[in-house]
Design a protein around this motif. Structure first.
Motif, mmCIF file in Angstrom:
data_model
loop_
_atom_site.group_PDB
_atom_site.id
_atom_site.type_symbol
_atom_site.label_atom_id
_atom_site.label_comp_id
_atom_site.label_asym_id
_atom_site.label_seq_id
_atom_site.Cartn_x
_atom_site.Cartn_y
_atom_site.Cartn_z
ATOM 1 N N ALA A 94 0.847 -1.184 0.000
ATOM 2 C CA ALA A 94 0.000 0.000 0.000
ATOM 3 C C ALA A 94 0.883 1.234 0.000
ATOM 4 N N HIS A 95 0.370 2.269 -0.614
ATOM 5 C CA HIS A 95 1.032 3.574 -0.598
ATOM 6 C C HIS A 95 -0.036 4.591 -0.263
ATOM 7 N N GLY A 96 0.080 5.212 0.890
ATOM 8 C CA GLY A 96 -0.999 6.086 1.347
ATOM 9 C C GLY A 96 -2.247 5.250 1.566
ATOM 10 N N THR A 97 -3.322 5.629 0.939
ATOM 11 C CA THR A 97 -4.581 4.886 1.076
ATOM 12 C C THR A 97 -4.830 3.942 -0.096
ATOM 13 N N THR A 98 -3.854 3.794 -0.984
ATOM 14 C CA THR A 98 -4.038 2.973 -2.182
ATOM 15 C C THR A 98 -3.412 1.594 -1.992
ATOM 16 N N LEU A 99 -4.200 0.547 -2.189
ATOM 17 C CA LEU A 99 -3.727 -0.825 -2.133
ATOM 18 C C LEU A 99 -3.233 -1.218 -3.529
ATOM 19 N N HIS A 100 -1.974 -1.636 -3.608
ATOM 20 C CA HIS A 100 -1.376 -2.004 -4.894
ATOM 21 C C HIS A 100 -1.260 -3.511 -5.077
ATOM 22 N N GLY A 101 -1.761 -4.282 -4.124
ATOM 23 C CA GLY A 101 -1.749 -5.732 -4.272
ATOM 24 C C GLY A 101 -1.487 -6.421 -2.956
ATOM 25 N N ALA A 102 -1.613 -7.748 -2.996
ATOM 26 C CA ALA A 102 -1.431 -8.564 -1.809
ATOM 27 C C ALA A 102 -1.016 -9.968 -2.232
ATOM 28 N N GLN A 103 -0.375 -10.666 -1.317
ATOM 29 C CA GLN A 103 -0.018 -12.069 -1.548
ATOM 30 C C GLN A 103 -0.247 -12.835 -0.260
ATOM 31 N N ALA A 104 -0.845 -14.002 -0.381
ATOM 32 C CA ALA A 104 -1.130 -14.831 0.784
ATOM 33 C C ALA A 104 0.158 -15.413 1.354
ATOM 34 N N VAL A 105 0.201 -15.528 2.654
ATOM 35 C CA VAL A 105 1.330 -16.150 3.328
ATOM 36 C C VAL A 105 1.112 -17.662 3.422
ATOM 37 N N ASP A 106 -0.137 -18.070 3.532
ATOM 38 C CA ASP A 106 -0.501 -19.486 3.609
ATOM 39 C C ASP A 106 -0.055 -20.190 2.325
ATOM 40 N N PRO A 107 0.773 -21.232 2.416
ATOM 41 C CA PRO A 107 1.280 -21.914 1.216
ATOM 42 C C PRO A 107 0.187 -22.426 0.273
ATOM 43 N N ARG A 108 -0.986 -22.741 0.793
ATOM 44 C CA ARG A 108 -2.069 -23.239 -0.064
ATOM 45 C C ARG A 108 -2.548 -22.180 -1.046
ATOM 46 N N TYR A 109 -2.382 -20.925 -0.711
ATOM 47 C CA TYR A 109 -2.887 -19.819 -1.545
ATOM 48 C C TYR A 109 -1.777 -18.892 -2.020
ATOM 49 N N HIS A 110 -0.546 -19.234 -1.718
ATOM 50 C CA HIS A 110 0.581 -18.327 -1.911
ATOM 51 C C HIS A 110 0.697 -17.781 -3.335
ATOM 52 N N CYS A 111 0.515 -18.605 -4.338
ATOM 53 C CA CYS A 111 0.697 -18.155 -5.725
ATOM 54 C C CYS A 111 -0.605 -17.799 -6.424
ATOM 55 N N LYS A 112 -1.695 -17.805 -5.705
ATOM 56 C CA LYS A 112 -2.977 -17.419 -6.301
ATOM 57 C C LYS A 112 -3.094 -15.897 -6.302
ATOM 58 N N PRO A 113 -3.337 -15.311 -7.472
ATOM 59 C CA PRO A 113 -3.545 -13.863 -7.505
ATOM 60 C C PRO A 113 -4.729 -13.468 -6.620
ATOM 61 N N LEU A 114 -4.574 -12.378 -5.912
ATOM 62 C CA LEU A 114 -5.593 -11.906 -4.978
ATOM 63 C C LEU A 114 -6.157 -10.555 -5.409
ATOM 64 N N VAL A 115 -7.047 -10.061 -4.615
ATOM 65 C CA VAL A 115 -7.699 -8.761 -4.757
ATOM 66 C C VAL A 115 -8.328 -8.680 -6.148
ATOM 67 N N TYR A 116 -8.029 -7.663 -6.938
ATOM 68 C CA TYR A 116 -8.694 -7.503 -8.232
ATOM 69 C C TYR A 116 -8.110 -8.388 -9.327
ATOM 70 N N TYR A 117 -7.121 -9.243 -8.994
ATOM 71 C CA TYR A 117 -6.589 -10.201 -9.955
ATOM 72 C C TYR A 117 -7.063 -11.625 -9.685
ATOM 73 N N ALA A 118 -7.855 -11.830 -8.651
ATOM 74 C CA ALA A 118 -8.338 -13.172 -8.316
ATOM 75 C C ALA A 118 -9.068 -13.785 -9.510
ATOM 76 N N ALA A 119 -9.076 -15.097 -9.571
ATOM 77 C CA ALA A 119 -9.683 -15.814 -10.706
ATOM 78 C C ALA A 119 -11.146 -15.447 -10.924
ATOM 79 N N GLU A 120 -11.847 -15.048 -9.866
ATOM 80 C CA GLU A 120 -13.277 -14.730 -9.972
ATOM 81 C C GLU A 120 -13.544 -13.346 -10.557
ATOM 82 N N THR A 121 -12.539 -12.500 -10.634
ATOM 83 C CA THR A 121 -12.716 -11.126 -11.103
ATOM 84 C C THR A 121 -12.697 -11.079 -12.628
ATOM 85 N N PRO A 122 -13.150 -9.979 -13.227
ATOM 86 C CA PRO A 122 -13.068 -9.865 -14.690
ATOM 87 C C PRO A 122 -11.652 -10.056 -15.232
#
Length: 173
Positions: free
Chosen positions: A3-31
């Motif tokens: 994050a920079h200021g109030t803007t979230l620029h991405g995230a990554q899971a720490v849990d190994p089961r989800y570690h390489c799955k894109p999150l937030v607006y890149y998750a598989a369920e998103t457009p």
């Protein structure tokens, strides 16, 4: 989280089961995720360009035969997302090559070959400072020349302060 200021620029899971799955607006369920999933089902190899690195989440979709190039203006973002070990979408999750072009994307994309990309993702509009020069008619015409004839242009337009849908629709028309 990055994050920079109030803007979230991405995230990554720490849990190994989800570690390489894109999150937030890149998750598989998103457009955006759906575009990657459908494109991968249709093609054995993709050439992808992405303006704006963030945490590098989109690299989580890169298969061995795919190639991803990030266009990033800030060397510190490349350091945080790729070199620091804080995030490893680009170093451990991507199964194919990932490279970086440093500089203003409008200028660095001009140097790319015509018909280069299957997908071109423009994700530089989420911060408080909107790079309006990336959303002009001329810029979008330039993006389209870099796409293969059946390529896909994605404009990620989320912004807390401005509704960019209207300007993007006007540019498309």
């Amino acid at each position: 989280l990055l994050a920079h200021g109030t803007t979230l620029h991405g995230a990554q899971a720490v849990d190994p089961r989800y570690h390489c799955k894109p999150l937030v607006y890149y998750a598989a369920e998103t457009p955006i995720g759906q575009v990657f999933t459908a494109s991968q089902a249709a093609r054995p190899a993709l050439r992808v360009g992405a303006v704006g690195l963030g945490t590098g989440s989109v690299a989580g979709y890169v298969r061995p035969a795919d190639h991803l190039t990030f266009f990033e203006i800030d060397p510190l973002v490349i350091h945080i997302s790729h070199d620091s070990g804080q995030f490893d979408y680009t170093t451990k999750c991507a199964k194919g090559p990932v490279d970086f072009v440093l500089g203003d994307a409008r200028l660095t994309l001009e140097k790319q070959p015509k018909d280069e990309f299957d997908i071109l993702l423009i994700d530089a509009f989420s911060s408080d400072a909107v790079p309006a020069h990336l959303l002009t008619v001329e810029a979008v015409r330039g993006y389209l020349t870099k796409l293969k004839p059946d390529g896909i242009l994605i404009l990620h337009l989320s912004n807390r302060n401005l509704d960019l849908m209207g300007p993007a629709q006007a540019v498309a028309r």
